[in-house]
Motif scaffolding. Structure first.
Motif, PDB file in Angstrom:
ATOM      1  N   PHE A 123       0.852  -1.201   0.000  1.00  0.00           N
ATOM      2  CA  PHE A 123       0.000   0.000   0.000  1.00  0.00           C
ATOM      3  C   PHE A 123       0.882   1.243   0.000  1.00  0.00           C
ATOM      4  O   PHE A 123       1.747   1.401   0.861  1.00  0.00           O
ATOM      5  CB  PHE A 123      -0.903   0.013   1.225  1.00  0.00           C
ATOM      6  N   PRO A 124       0.673   2.156  -0.954  1.00  0.00           N
ATOM      7  CA  PRO A 124       1.545   3.340  -1.069  1.00  0.00           C
ATOM      8  C   PRO A 124       1.131   4.441  -0.097  1.00  0.00           C
ATOM      9  O   PRO A 124       0.523   5.452  -0.478  1.00  0.00           O
ATOM     10  CB  PRO A 124       1.335   3.776  -2.528  1.00  0.00           C
ATOM     11  N   GLY A 125       1.455   4.254   1.169  1.00  0.00           N
ATOM     12  CA  GLY A 125       1.048   5.228   2.179  1.00  0.00           C
ATOM     13  C   GLY A 125       1.587   6.612   1.907  1.00  0.00           C
ATOM     14  O   GLY A 125       0.896   7.614   2.115  1.00  0.00           O
ATOM     15  N   ASP A 126       2.829   6.692   1.391  1.00  0.00           N
ATOM     16  CA  ASP A 126       3.409   8.003   1.102  1.00  0.00           C
ATOM     17  C   ASP A 126       2.653   8.706  -0.018  1.00  0.00           C
ATOM     18  O   ASP A 126       2.381   9.909   0.056  1.00  0.00           O
ATOM     19  CB  ASP A 126       4.893   7.866   0.764  1.00  0.00           C
ATOM     20  N   LEU A 127       2.283   7.952  -1.058  1.00  0.00           N
ATOM     21  CA  LEU A 127       1.538   8.550  -2.163  1.00  0.00           C
ATOM     22  C   LEU A 127       0.130   8.938  -1.726  1.00  0.00           C
ATOM     23  O   LEU A 127      -0.411   9.962  -2.167  1.00  0.00           O
ATOM     24  CB  LEU A 127       1.479   7.585  -3.344  1.00  0.00           C
ATOM     25  N   PHE A 128      -0.488   8.132  -0.853  1.00  0.00           N
ATOM     26  CA  PHE A 128      -1.804   8.474  -0.314  1.00  0.00           C
ATOM     27  C   PHE A 128      -1.771   9.850   0.351  1.00  0.00           C
ATOM     28  O   PHE A 128      -2.620  10.704   0.103  1.00  0.00           O
ATOM     29  CB  PHE A 128      -2.237   7.411   0.694  1.00  0.00           C
ATOM     30  N   VAL A 129      -0.755  10.079   1.182  1.00  0.00           N
ATOM     31  CA  VAL A 129      -0.643  11.362   1.877  1.00  0.00           C
ATOM     32  C   VAL A 129      -0.341  12.488   0.889  1.00  0.00           C
ATOM     33  O   VAL A 129      -0.859  13.601   1.026  1.00  0.00           O
ATOM     34  CB  VAL A 129       0.447  11.291   2.969  1.00  0.00           C
ATOM     35  N   VAL A 130       0.480  12.204  -0.126  1.00  0.00           N
ATOM     36  CA  VAL A 130       0.776  13.226  -1.142  1.00  0.00           C
ATOM     37  C   VAL A 130      -0.498  13.643  -1.870  1.00  0.00           C
ATOM     38  O   VAL A 130      -0.790  14.840  -2.023  1.00  0.00           O
ATOM     39  CB  VAL A 130       1.826  12.709  -2.146  1.00  0.00           C
ATOM     40  N   LEU A 131      -1.273  12.656  -2.339  1.00  0.00           N
ATOM     41  CA  LEU A 131      -2.498  12.976  -3.085  1.00  0.00           C
ATOM     42  C   LEU A 131      -3.489  13.753  -2.224  1.00  0.00           C
ATOM     43  O   LEU A 131      -4.063  14.750  -2.663  1.00  0.00           O
ATOM     44  CB  LEU A 131      -3.143  11.686  -3.592  1.00  0.00           C
ATOM     45  N   VAL A 132      -3.702  13.296  -0.990  1.00  0.00           N
ATOM     46  CA  VAL A 132      -4.652  13.972  -0.107  1.00  0.00           C
ATOM     47  C   VAL A 132      -4.125  15.345   0.298  1.00  0.00           C
ATOM     48  O   VAL A 132      -4.843  16.346   0.228  1.00  0.00           O
ATOM     49  CB  VAL A 132      -4.937  13.115   1.145  1.00  0.00           C
ATOM     50  N   GLY A 133      -2.870  15.413   0.705  1.00  0.00           N
ATOM     51  CA  GLY A 133      -2.312  16.677   1.177  1.00  0.00           C
ATOM     52  C   GLY A 133      -2.265  17.743   0.114  1.00  0.00           C
ATOM     53  O   GLY A 133      -2.675  18.895   0.338  1.00  0.00           O
ATOM     54  N   VAL A 134      -1.782  17.381  -1.072  1.00  0.00           N
ATOM     55  CA  VAL A 134      -1.642  18.364  -2.148  1.00  0.00           C
ATOM     56  C   VAL A 134      -3.010  18.827  -2.645  1.00  0.00           C
ATOM     57  O   VAL A 134      -3.238  20.028  -2.840  1.00  0.00           O
ATOM     58  CB  VAL A 134      -0.802  17.786  -3.305  1.00  0.00           C
ATOM     59  N   THR A 135      -3.938  17.875  -2.867  1.00  0.00           N
ATOM     60  CA  THR A 135      -5.255  18.289  -3.356  1.00  0.00           C
ATOM     61  C   THR A 135      -6.010  19.095  -2.303  1.00  0.00           C
ATOM     62  O   THR A 135      -6.769  20.010  -2.638  1.00  0.00           O
ATOM     63  CB  THR A 135      -6.090  17.070  -3.789  1.00  0.00           C
ATOM     64  N   TYR A 136      -5.802  18.785  -1.023  1.00  0.00           N
ATOM     65  CA  TYR A 136      -6.446  19.548   0.056  1.00  0.00           C
ATOM     66  C   TYR A 136      -5.911  20.975   0.101  1.00  0.00           C
ATOM     67  O   TYR A 136      -6.668  21.948   0.147  1.00  0.00           O
ATOM     68  CB  TYR A 136      -6.200  18.839   1.383  1.00  0.00           C
ATOM     69  N   LEU A 137      -4.580  21.114   0.056  1.00  0.00           N
ATOM     70  CA  LEU A 137      -3.979  22.450   0.109  1.00  0.00           C
ATOM     71  C   LEU A 137      -4.402  23.292  -1.080  1.00  0.00           C
ATOM     72  O   LEU A 137      -4.783  24.463  -0.936  1.00  0.00           O
ATOM     73  CB  LEU A 137      -2.453  22.330   0.157  1.00  0.00           C
ATOM     74  N   PHE A 138      -4.373  22.710  -2.267  1.00  0.00           N
ATOM     75  CA  PHE A 138      -4.722  23.489  -3.449  1.00  0.00           C
ATOM     76  C   PHE A 138      -6.241  23.673  -3.576  1.00  0.00           C
ATOM     77  O   PHE A 138      -6.687  24.604  -4.254  1.00  0.00           O
ATOM     78  CB  PHE A 138      -4.127  22.863  -4.708  1.00  0.00           C
ATOM     79  N   ALA A 139      -7.039  22.821  -2.942  1.00  0.00           N
ATOM     80  CA  ALA A 139      -8.482  23.073  -2.885  1.00  0.00           C
ATOM     81  C   ALA A 139      -8.753  24.315  -2.043  1.00  0.00           C
ATOM     82  O   ALA A 139      -9.636  25.124  -2.371  1.00  0.00           O
ATOM     83  CB  ALA A 139      -9.208  21.864  -2.309  1.00  0.00           C
ATOM     84  N   ILE A 140      -7.994  24.478  -0.967  1.00  0.00           N
ATOM     85  CA  ILE A 140      -8.105  25.699  -0.164  1.00  0.00           C
ATOM     86  C   ILE A 140      -7.684  26.903  -0.990  1.00  0.00           C
ATOM     87  O   ILE A 140      -8.339  27.962  -0.983  1.00  0.00           O
ATOM     88  CB  ILE A 140      -7.249  25.584   1.113  1.00  0.00           C
ATOM     89  N   ALA A 141      -6.579  26.748  -1.728  1.00  0.00           N
ATOM     90  CA  ALA A 141      -6.097  27.845  -2.569  1.00  0.00           C
ATOM     91  C   ALA A 141      -7.113  28.220  -3.633  1.00  0.00           C
ATOM     92  O   ALA A 141      -7.296  29.397  -3.956  1.00  0.00           O
ATOM     93  CB  ALA A 141      -4.769  27.455  -3.216  1.00  0.00           C
ATOM     94  N   ARG A 142      -7.804  27.225  -4.160  1.00  0.00           N
ATOM     95  CA  ARG A 142      -8.825  27.512  -5.168  1.00  0.00           C
ATOM     96  C   ARG A 142     -10.052  28.164  -4.532  1.00  0.00           C
ATOM     97  O   ARG A 142     -10.626  29.103  -5.082  1.00  0.00           O
ATOM     98  CB  ARG A 142      -9.225  26.216  -5.873  1.00  0.00           C
ATOM     99  N   ALA A 143     -10.439  27.670  -3.357  1.00  0.00           N
ATOM    100  CA  ALA A 143     -11.638  28.192  -2.701  1.00  0.00           C
ATOM    101  C   ALA A 143     -11.477  29.652  -2.289  1.00  0.00           C
ATOM    102  O   ALA A 143     -12.436  30.426  -2.356  1.00  0.00           O
ATOM    103  CB  ALA A 143     -11.979  27.337  -1.480  1.00  0.00           C
ATOM    104  N   ASN A 144     -10.273  30.042  -1.868  1.00  0.00           N
ATOM    105  CA  ASN A 144     -10.101  31.440  -1.437  1.00  0.00           C
ATOM    106  C   ASN A 144      -9.575  32.353  -2.541  1.00  0.00           C
ATOM    107  O   ASN A 144      -9.273  33.526  -2.303  1.00  0.00           O
ATOM    108  CB  ASN A 144      -9.202  31.521  -0.196  1.00  0.00           C
ATOM    109  N   GLY A 145      -9.448  31.809  -3.761  1.00  0.00           N
ATOM    110  CA  GLY A 145      -9.088  32.649  -4.904  1.00  0.00           C
ATOM    111  C   GLY A 145      -7.598  32.792  -5.158  1.00  0.00           C
ATOM    112  O   GLY A 145      -7.199  33.538  -6.058  1.00  0.00           O
ATOM    113  N   THR A 146      -6.757  32.055  -4.435  1.00  0.00           N
ATOM    114  CA  THR A 146      -5.316  32.191  -4.629  1.00  0.00           C
ATOM    115  C   THR A 146      -4.875  31.672  -5.992  1.00  0.00           C
ATOM    116  O   THR A 146      -4.030  32.278  -6.656  1.00  0.00           O
ATOM    117  CB  THR A 146      -4.554  31.430  -3.526  1.00  0.00           C
ATOM    118  N   THR A 147      -5.434  30.535  -6.419  1.00  0.00           N
ATOM    119  CA  THR A 147      -5.046  30.020  -7.728  1.00  0.00           C
ATOM    120  C   THR A 147      -5.501  30.957  -8.840  1.00  0.00           C
ATOM    121  O   THR A 147      -4.820  31.096  -9.863  1.00  0.00           O
ATOM    122  CB  THR A 147      -5.632  28.613  -7.958  1.00  0.00           C
TER     123      THR A 147
END
Length: 435
Positions: A52-76
């Motif tokens: 199980f790729p635990g490191d990739l799981f955290v990368v996918l969740v962490g990166v998409t979560y951070l950039f979802a915040i960036a998209r929601a507040n207009g940063t992107t």
């Protein structure tokens, strides 16, 4: 029938069922890993979960979560408009800017997935706003990362050159680097033309109009964010939330590229910190984490881990090396490198295939410099596959798309690369006998 052949046939069944029955391929792969691992390989649960790729799981969740915040507040949005202003409103240059940025990051030592994790969300958000093909933008980011991936000071470059030195083979750091740059540049140029890059020379005003077709929001921003001008869209104003998010993205780059900290853990930590101060935005963003993509990628890689533990990969590689015709063996090794890397670690498969090539390289019938360069290129250029880390990041970063359709596009594109790139590398780098 051997357990290795059973595991390959089950993989084919997983693809067929996922395609014909619209079942998440990751869920099927988890079931396959359990069935094949326990019944055919005699593995226990711990051995199955080891893949199980635990490191990739955290990368996918962490990166998409951070950039979802960036998209929601207009940063992107702010980053997209700033990029447009930087290139004078010439949209056609943006994909190449993304290619160059990721290439520069990997060339100076960034791990390829780290560079893609930073650039892909911005690039795909830009593609969504300006109605640019997400396949084009995603491919430019990934191929840019791979173009710079074999510089003498890069991660991939130092690993491959180290393997070559350990096996006492003749190598060339320059040929390895230039082969990667040229191949990825050529592929990027073809994708740019085929996916409509030449049409991006339209004026920004027209692009802004296209971006609103179908109810989309204008990239120029709404009231209070600054309107567009005839020379191009104005940059939305910076709010405290956007400034904090920009600072977080800068910290992510420093931590990943300079301090060599884990991208996923860093991203999710920064996302949590932003959530503490702006909880409403975070609540909106958490639902945008692409959980179906996470399931798909983690399930497939868990099954690949079972295949590796069973020895299926070594089984195929040894069968090829025993053929006895060096040129044919070299071609098949390139194809194995491409096919396996489309689902697993590119560096890992190179580390396994280069030693397999040693016997006929020492015979002198195959040039070692060309063979090593061909294996390196064939094993990394396929990282556009949605099952690889880079392709998964592109898929997870896509905005305002039919995700199933985009997944199929990436899978077809990855399949084309797997089919064509090894043959091209073989013809250009191995057949002439370089080295």
């Amino acid at each position: 029938m051997s357990a290795e052949l059973v595991s390959i046939l089950v993989l084919v069944v997983v693809f067929v069922l996922a395609t014909t029955r619209s079942i998440n391929m990751g869920a099927l792969a988890f079931a396959a890993a359990f069935g094949v691992g326990t019944l055919a390989a005699g593995m226990d649960t711990d051995e199955i979960f080891a893949g199980f790729p635990g490191d990739l799981f955290v990368v996918l969740v962490g990166v998409t979560y951070l950039f979802a915040i960036a998209r929601a507040n207009g940063t992107t949005d702010w980053l997209v408009h700033a990029s447009i202003r930087l290139v004078g409103g010439r949209l056609a240059l943006i994909p190449w800017v993304m290619f160059a940025i990721t290439g520069a990051l990997t060339a100076i030592g960034a791990v390829s997935p780290a560079a893609v994790a930073i650039v892909a969300p911005i690039a795909l958000n830009f593609a969504a706003q300006y109605r640019i093909s997400p396949l084009l933008m995603g491919a430019m980011v990934v191929h840019g990362a791979q173009a710079g991936g074999f510089s003498p000071i890069s991660i991939y470059g130092t690993i491959v050159n180290g393997i070559v030195a350990r096996e006492s083979l003749q190598g060339s750091e320059l040929v390895l680097f230039l082969a990667s740059v040229v191949v990825n540049l050529v592929i990027a140029a073809i994708v740019f033309v085929v996916c409509g890059g030449l049409k991006l020379s339209r004026p920004v005003a027209q692009a802004r109009q296209l971006a609103t077709v179908g109810g989309g929001s204008s990239p120029a921003g709404g009231a209070g964010d600054g309107g567009g001008t005839e020379g191009g869209p104005s940059i939305p104003r910076l709010t405290p939330a956007r400034m904090a998010t920009l600072a977080s993205l800068a910290v992510l780059m420093v931590c990943a590229l300079v301090l060599d900290l884990d991208v996923g853990l860093t991203a999710i930590t920064l996302a949590v910190l932003l959530s503490v101060f702006w909880p409403d935005t975070s609540k909106q963003a958490i639902g945008q984490v692409t959980w179906p993509t996470v399931l798909l990628i983690c399930g497939m890689l868990t099954y690949v881990g079972v295949l590796q533990e069973m020895g299926t990969i070594d089984y195929a590689g040894n069968a090829v090396s025993d053929i006895g015709v060096p040129l044919i063996s070299a071609l098949l090794l390139c194809y194995i490198g491409a096919l396996v890397s489309a689902f697993a670690s590119s560096v890992g498969i190179m580390g396994a295939l280069i030693p397999l090539a040693v016997p006929f390289l020492l015979e002198g019938s195959i040039g070692p410099v060309g063979m090593i360069a061909a294996l390196a290129v064939a094993s990394t250029v396929v990282d556009v596959s949605p099952f690889s880390t880079n392709g998964a990041l592109v898929l997870a970063s896509a905005q305002d798309v039919d995700r199933d359709r985009f997944f199929r596009q990436l899978m077809v594109y990855g399949g084309i690369i797997v089919a064509v790139a090894p043959l091209a590398a073989w013809l250009v780098l191995i057949v002439p006998g370089f080295g």
